[in-house]
Scaffold this motif. Structure first.
Motif, PDB file in Angstrom:
ATOM      1  N   LYS A 197      58.712  50.387 -24.741  1.00  0.00           N
ATOM      2  CA  LYS A 197      59.019  49.549 -25.258  1.00  0.00           C
ATOM      3  C   LYS A 197      59.747  49.833 -26.847  1.00  0.00           C
TER       4      LYS A 197
ATOM      5  N   GLN B  33      63.662  44.630 -20.776  1.00  0.00           N
ATOM      6  CA  GLN B  33      62.725  44.022 -20.262  1.00  0.00           C
ATOM      7  C   GLN B  33      61.553  44.450 -19.124  1.00  0.00           C
ATOM      8  N   LEU B  34      60.069  45.176 -20.180  1.00  0.00           N
ATOM      9  CA  LEU B  34      59.863  46.267 -18.499  1.00  0.00           C
ATOM     10  C   LEU B  34      59.156  44.673 -17.479  1.00  0.00           C
ATOM     11  N   ASN B  35      59.392  45.475 -16.522  1.00  0.00           N
ATOM     12  CA  ASN B  35      58.830  44.819 -15.302  1.00  0.00           C
ATOM     13  C   ASN B  35      57.709  45.534 -14.347  1.00  0.00           C
ATOM     14  N   PHE B  36      56.486  45.258 -14.058  1.00  0.00           N
ATOM     15  CA  PHE B  36      55.345  46.552 -13.631  1.00  0.00           C
ATOM     16  C   PHE B  36      55.075  46.149 -12.228  1.00  0.00           C
ATOM     17  N   SER B  37      55.643  47.356 -11.620  1.00  0.00           N
ATOM     18  CA  SER B  37      55.395  46.981 -10.471  1.00  0.00           C
ATOM     19  C   SER B  37      53.168  47.750  -9.863  1.00  0.00           C
TER      20      SER B  37
END
Length: 235
Positions: A4, A15-19
């Motif tokens: 970040k 905007q971090l989107n985690f998988s």
């Protein structure tokens, strides 16, 4: 937090989107296929010596230098044979070690310490590591330190492991973030990441965040380090 801040300093307010993936190998494959832009873990360069990876990923500048990532010897609280380890010879006699199936660097470090490869048990996921220790299929595992608990213990699904007090081992090889070349935003993400890492190293923010995350653990600063003959340490 490393990602970040690196992105923000590098010019991307992302905007971090985690998988979620079950292990790091699956994480690597998601990046190679372009399903994700960047991995959340820090990897060693040797992880990507396979030909199929070479043209599919960017490798960042080092976030952690050779020998700076230290791990403890973790076991069940009642395993006094492991808890009484004080040197390499004790460790070799303390029972069966366990590593993740894709922990290449950890496995190499243990072998350099004189532990035979056929004595090292392997597990596919972190959940399995804790369960295998609990049921006695292995006795100890090298894990990173975490500053959250006062006794430096770590827990997973109700299973708690504690570190052997006073000793630690350094892992060879630097650690890097990896970015997908096949993802549409891969190159833009990589350039911002590289810029951010340089700024964070210069202003001390990366060291601060790594300390907060447990990579640099003040409580273990004066613990004895078990070195192999080939361990590389950088200041």
């Amino acid at each position: 937090m490393l990602l970040k801040n690196a992105f923000k300093l590098g010019g991307i307010d992302a905007q971090l989107n985690f998988s979620a993936t079950p292990n790091t190998r699956r994480e690597e494959n998601e990046l190679v296929k372009g399903y994700a832009a960047i991995g959340a873990h820090l990897f060693t360069k040797s992880t990507f010596e396979q030909p199929e990876y070479k043209d599919k990923i960017f490798i960042s500048d080092p976030v952690i230098e050779d020998g700076q990532f230290e791990k403890g010897i973790f076991c069940l609280p009642g395993n006094h044979k492991v808890l009484n380890v004080r040197n390499i010879e004790d460790l070799k006699k303390a029972g069966k070690p366990l590593v993740g199936i894709h922990w290449v660097n950890e496995c190499r470090t243990l072998k350099d310490l004189g532990i035979n490869e056929d004595e090292i048990e392997k597990a596919p996921t972190l959940d399995c590591i804790f369960k295998m220790i609990k049921v006695g299929r292995a006795d100890w595992v090298p894990l990173g330190f975490h500053n959250a608990a006062k006794d430096l213990s770590v827990s997973n699904n109700g299973i708690t492991l504690v570190p052997v007090k006073g000793i630690k081992i350094p892992l060879k090889e630097s650690r890097h973030f990896i970015v997908s070349k096949t993802h549409p935003d891969g190159e833009k993400v990589f350039q911002a990441l590289q810029k951010g890492i340089k700024i964070m190293r210069k202003n001390g923010l990366s060291a601060k965040l790594l300390t907060q995350g447990g990579f640099y653990c003040p409580a273990t600063q004066n613990w004895k380090t078990l070195y192999s003959k080939t361990t590389i340490v950088s200041n």
